[in-house]
Design a protein around this motif. Structure first.
Motif, PDB file in Angstrom:
ATOM      1  N   VAL A 116     -20.391 -27.227  37.580  1.00 51.23           N
ATOM      2  CA  VAL A 116     -20.875 -27.165  38.655  1.00 51.23           C
ATOM      3  C   VAL A 116     -19.882 -26.662  39.215  1.00 51.23           C
ATOM      4  N   GLN A 117     -18.849 -27.215  40.358  1.00 43.60           N
ATOM      5  CA  GLN A 117     -17.944 -26.680  41.005  1.00 43.60           C
ATOM      6  C   GLN A 117     -16.855 -26.093  40.128  1.00 43.60           C
ATOM      7  N   THR A 151     -18.234 -23.926  38.106  1.00 41.22           N
ATOM      8  CA  THR A 151     -18.703 -22.213  38.113  1.00 41.22           C
ATOM      9  C   THR A 151     -18.580 -21.924  39.857  1.00 41.22           C
ATOM     10  N   LEU A 152     -18.450 -22.605  40.667  1.00 37.63           N
ATOM     11  CA  LEU A 152     -18.073 -22.009  41.735  1.00 37.63           C
ATOM     12  C   LEU A 152     -17.190 -21.328  42.707  1.00 37.63           C
ATOM     13  N   ASP A 153     -16.246 -22.196  41.767  1.00 38.36           N
ATOM     14  CA  ASP A 153     -15.234 -21.628  42.103  1.00 38.36           C
ATOM     15  C   ASP A 153     -15.149 -20.242  40.996  1.00 38.36           C
ATOM     16  N   GLY A 195     -18.736 -18.131  42.875  1.00 37.84           N
ATOM     17  CA  GLY A 195     -19.903 -18.726  44.363  1.00 37.84           C
ATOM     18  C   GLY A 195     -19.354 -18.296  46.451  1.00 37.84           C
ATOM     19  N   GLU A 196     -18.479 -17.441  46.252  1.00 37.09           N
ATOM     20  CA  GLU A 196     -18.824 -16.669  46.580  1.00 37.09           C
ATOM     21  C   GLU A 196     -19.404 -15.390  46.806  1.00 37.09           C
ATOM     22  N   LYS A 197     -20.205 -15.341  48.635  1.00 38.01           N
ATOM     23  CA  LYS A 197     -21.293 -14.326  48.090  1.00 38.01           C
ATOM     24  C   LYS A 197     -20.848 -13.175  47.742  1.00 38.01           C
ATOM     25  N   THR A 221     -19.411 -12.134  45.499  1.00 32.16           N
ATOM     26  CA  THR A 221     -18.568 -12.085  44.488  1.00 32.16           C
ATOM     27  C   THR A 221     -20.229 -12.417  43.785  1.00 32.16           C
ATOM     28  N   LEU A 222     -21.832 -12.510  44.555  1.00 35.28           N
ATOM     29  CA  LEU A 222     -22.367 -13.319  43.371  1.00 35.28           C
ATOM     30  C   LEU A 222     -23.374 -11.332  44.043  1.00 35.28           C
TER      31      LEU A 222
END
Length: 171
Positions: free
Chosen positions: A23-24, A26-28, A31-33, A35-36
């Motif tokens: 999870v960490q 993947t967020l790396d 995980g930025e707004k 980017t999603l």
């Protein structure tokens, strides 16, 4: 009865290092707004830099950075195109790796529509093309193909689990 977070081998979740947590990791990457939101638009069919920028109201610098990172990570790929009378440019397309994030985006939309709905209704109405039923994300058993709740799932440290070596925590 075992204490919550205590596994059969006596190890507790708090004894497991999270430095290699998926999870960490993947967020790396995503995980930025912004980017999603780039991934959301790419999944819906936005492919060109100016379309992303205009649709999201994003600065050129931030958009360039996000597209560069997603391309370097293999989540997006570039496809050259050229309109008559203009220089060659690139479109951005999701790779297989990028499309594998689609259920995450659908789950975020589903959560938002459930817990923070727009009073006028969903912004995006997602339906199964064949039957017209609404689309939803579920967690299911790989063998039985039945929907699961958190109570139906047991989580244990896997082969990649490493002991936590951080500062001692008072109990």
């Amino acid at each position: 009865m075992t204490k919550p977070g205590l596994y059969d081998d006596g190890m507790e979740w708090l004894d497991v290092s999270t430095e290699n947590c998926p999870v960490q990791r993947t967020l790396d990457l995503v995980g930025e707004k912004w980017t999603l939101l780039v991934l959301r638009d790419a999944a819906i069919g936005v492919h060109r830099f100016e379309e992303f920028r205009r649709h999201m109201g994003l600065s050129e610098a931030v958009l360039s950075d996000r597209l560069r990172k997603l391309t370097a990570a293999g989540i997006l790929r570039t496809v050259p195109y050229q309109e008559p009378g203009h220089r060659a440019r690139n479109e951005y397309r999701l790779t297989r790796k990028g499309w594998d994030l689609w259920p995450v985006l659908v789950a975020l939309r589903q959560w938002g529509d459930t817990y923070d709905p727009d009073p006028e209704g969903p912004v995006l109405d997602m339906r199964h093309t064949d039957c017209g039923a609404p689309v939803r994300v579920v967690v299911e058993c790989a063998d039985e193909h039945v929907a699961l709740t958190p109570r139906d799932v047991t989580a244990r440290p896997g082969p990649g689990a490493r002991p936590y070596r951080g500062a001692a925590v008072s109990k």
